[in-house]
Structures are given as structure tokens and as C-alpha cells.
Design an enzyme around this catalytic site. Structure first.
Site, short mmCIF file in Angstrom:
data_model
loop_
_atom_site.label_atom_id
_atom_site.label_comp_id
_atom_site.label_asym_id
_atom_site.label_seq_id
_atom_site.Cartn_x
_atom_site.Cartn_y
_atom_site.Cartn_z
N HIS A 241 0.85 -1.58 -0.10
CA HIS A 241 -0.20 -0.13 -0.20
C HIS A 241 0.76 1.56 0.18
CE1 HIS A 241 0.47 1.32 4.10
NE2 HIS A 241 0.40 0.15 4.73
N CYS B 157 3.25 -4.86 6.92
CA CYS B 157 2.72 -4.40 5.33
C CYS B 157 3.81 -3.55 4.88
CB CYS B 157 1.79 -3.39 5.35
SG CYS B 157 0.16 -4.09 6.35
#
Length: 320
Positions: free
Chosen positions: A208, A224
Site C-alpha cells: 500500500h 505490510c
């Protein structure tokens, strides 16, 4: 199934060798990239792409501004320019852009994320007549205690302007500070996912964007994979759902190209009890490559050179 091996550490210390080797580093040259930012044609043979070059800083630019403009992460730009001020390089200062990479020893298929390198590689499918290429971007990964997992997975969904639902660990940390974490953070400047998110088959893990781009090229996330907003947008537009994603931890890379052996090592967090195993892994890699050309290598000289310049590609040219 995810690879549960511990994170490799920095290739360090002395490896034994007997014969001599001429070792030179690849010098940066002043030039502009001909391909779009982060894009390189795949070599017909070998694994070497790009080349280092220099740019001149303006009065207003920070080293991080320059890094982002040229698709370089925090650690990469610092290691390539150890004597340049992070916040005030100064007008006219030459800044080295480490835009040369050895492709990871992994399938050239879909996305490859090398945790040790803090870098993502994407091998898009190309149409007839198109030049095969690789796109590579700096990333931020999980900090200590929130390690980014290893293994092979796939992309499952793409979300534009995603909402963020803080996990239990975030809410617990907020409570410990006497604060209350929101149940959901809507799209906007306060959303840590940025404007684009690519979900992985591993539950809870995403590729992301970020609202804190200065952290790209660092171990600062909760596991992440973070990217610069412009990089994740480009990836978002290009990567299909169900693309394979290979998460690897490869702190030492080496490959032959045009008769020359190239090697690269990265400064990852050192764990003393793992140091020997990582030296042995590097030794095994070089022994295999050495056998292909029947040359000998001075491993002590190689170790010293790579420790002095983590992330820099060195060429190893045997004496005639």
C-alpha cells in the site's frame, strides 16, 4: 506455506580464500535515465540492470527529496552518500543515485519482494514486440517485532481510497498512552494506507501507499509493504489480481554477466548467532558461481569490500 526462517543478517566478517582477485567498485556516472522512473529493460543474459549516476542538489532539496524523485529509499540514499547532509545537502552538491541492481535469485514472474534489500521487483507481462522489462521500487517493511512474512502468495484485491481499520495492537498501544484509537480511519491525509492498496492472500498483509513517505526504505511498518504514493499507484494500475508475489530475504546476491562476477550485500540488522550461517550461505553461492568459470576468489578481500559499502555492487574480475 510461509517460510519461517529467521531474517538473515548482514554479510560480515572474514571468509577464507587463497587466490587473488582484482576488485573494483562500479563508479557512478553523470547521466539521466532513458526509461521511466524505476523501469529497466531485462538483460538478455545475466542479472545486472541499470547503473549508478550523479545528480546535482538544488538549494531547496533534501536528500530524501532527491531519493524519492529517483525511486530510491532512505537506507539506499544514505549508504550511497554517507558524507552528504540528510536535510541540507547544499546547492551544487553532487549526489550519487544507486540505480544499479542485481536481480534477486527468484522467479522472474509477477512481484518479487526482497526484504533484506528493502526493494520490490515487478516483472509485467509484455505484448508482442514489446521489450521485456522489470520495474523496481523502494519499500518500507515491518519493524522489529512486526516482521514482514516470507513465502509465496498472490494478490487478491485492489482497493482505491481504502479505509483503515486499526488492528488490536494499535488500539492497545493507544490505550497504553491514554489515547483512544478510532475504529476506522476514512480515506484522506490521515490514512496510513494512502490512496492505493493491493491485498495479499496472507490475511492482514497489503502492499500500500503511505501518508509518511519519508519512511520508505526503512523498517518501520507493522509488517505490510509500504511504497511511495506514485509508485504504488503505478503498480496498482499495472498489476492484475491473482499475480504471484514472492517474499524473500536475500541479503547476498551474486551473478555472472559478460564474463564478470558481480556481487552485492546489504546491511540488515546483525544477530550474532546467525552470522556464521549467513557467511556460509554467501560462500556457497560464490562457490557455485566460481565453478562455472573455474576461477578462484579471495573471500577475505570480498568480505572487507562489501562490509565497507553495503548495497553497492562490486565487480570481481580475475587476473589474467
Amino acid at each position: 506455506m510461509l517460510d519461517a526462517r529467521p531474517r538473515p543478517t548482514r554479510f560480515a566478517g572474514t571468509l577464507l580464500g587463497l587466490a587473488t582477485l582484482v576488485l573494483t567498485t562500479l563508479a557512478p556516472v553523470a547521466q539521466a535515465e532513458e526509461w521511466p522512473r524505476g523501469h529497466y529493460p531485462l538483460p538478455d543474459q545475466g542479472s545486472l540492470i541499470g547503473e549508478p549516476y550523479t545528480v546535482t542538489a538544488s538549494q531547496e532539496e533534501t536528500l530524501l527529496d532527491i531519493a524519492r524523485e529517483h525511486a530510491v529509499g532512505y537506507e539506499e540514499i544514505r549508504q550511497a552518500n554517507p558524507d552528504v547532509s540528510l536535510w541540507l545537502p547544499g546547492e551544487g552538491t553532487e549526489v550519487v543515485i544507486p540505480a544499479q541492481h542485481l536481480l534477486p535469485d527468484a522467479p522472474r514472474d509477477g512481484i518479487v519482494i526482497n526484504i533484506a534489500e528493502l526493494r520490490l521487483y515487478y516483472y509485467p507481462e509484455v505484448g508482442e514486440g514489446e521489450t521485456p522489462r522489470v520495474e523496481t521500487y523502494p519499500i518500507g517493511i515491518g519493524r522489529e517485532g512486526f516482521d514482514t512474512p516470507l513465502g509465496t502468495t498472490r494478490t487478491t484485491m485492489k482497493l482505491e481510497d481504502p479505509a483503515w481499520y486499526p488492528p488490536a495492537s494499535v488500539r492497545e498501544e493507544a490505550a497504553a498512552r491514554g489515547e483512544e484509537a478510532p475504529a476506522v480511519v476514512p480515506p484522506g491525509p490521515d490514512n496510513p494506507l494512502g490512496r492505493h492498496a493491493i491485498l495479499l492472500e496472507i490475511p492482514g498483509y497489503l502492499i500500500h501507499g503511505t501518508n509518511r513517505p519519508d519512511g520508505i526504505g526503512m523498517r518501520a511498518s507493522r509488517g505490510c509493504i509500504r511504497m511511495f504514493p506514485e509508485d504504488v499507484e503505478a503498480l496498482f494500475r499495472s498489476v492484475p489480481v491473482d499475480t504471484p508475489v514472492h517474499l524473500i530475504d536475500q541479503p547476498f546476491k551474486a551473478a555472472w554477466q559478460d564474463g564478470t562476477l558481480y556481487a552485492q550485500s546489504f546491511a540488515t540488522p546483525e544477530v550474532e548467532e546467525q552470522a556464521l550461517s549467513h557467511r556460509l550461505e554467501a560462500l556457497a553461492t560464490l562457490e557455485t558461481l566460481k565453478a562455472e568459470a573455474e576461477v578462484t576468489i579471495d573471500y577475505a578481500q570480498l568480505s572487507e569490500a562489501l562490509d565497507a559499502a553495503p548495497g553497492r555492487i562490486v565487480s570481481l574480475t580475475p587476473n589474467a
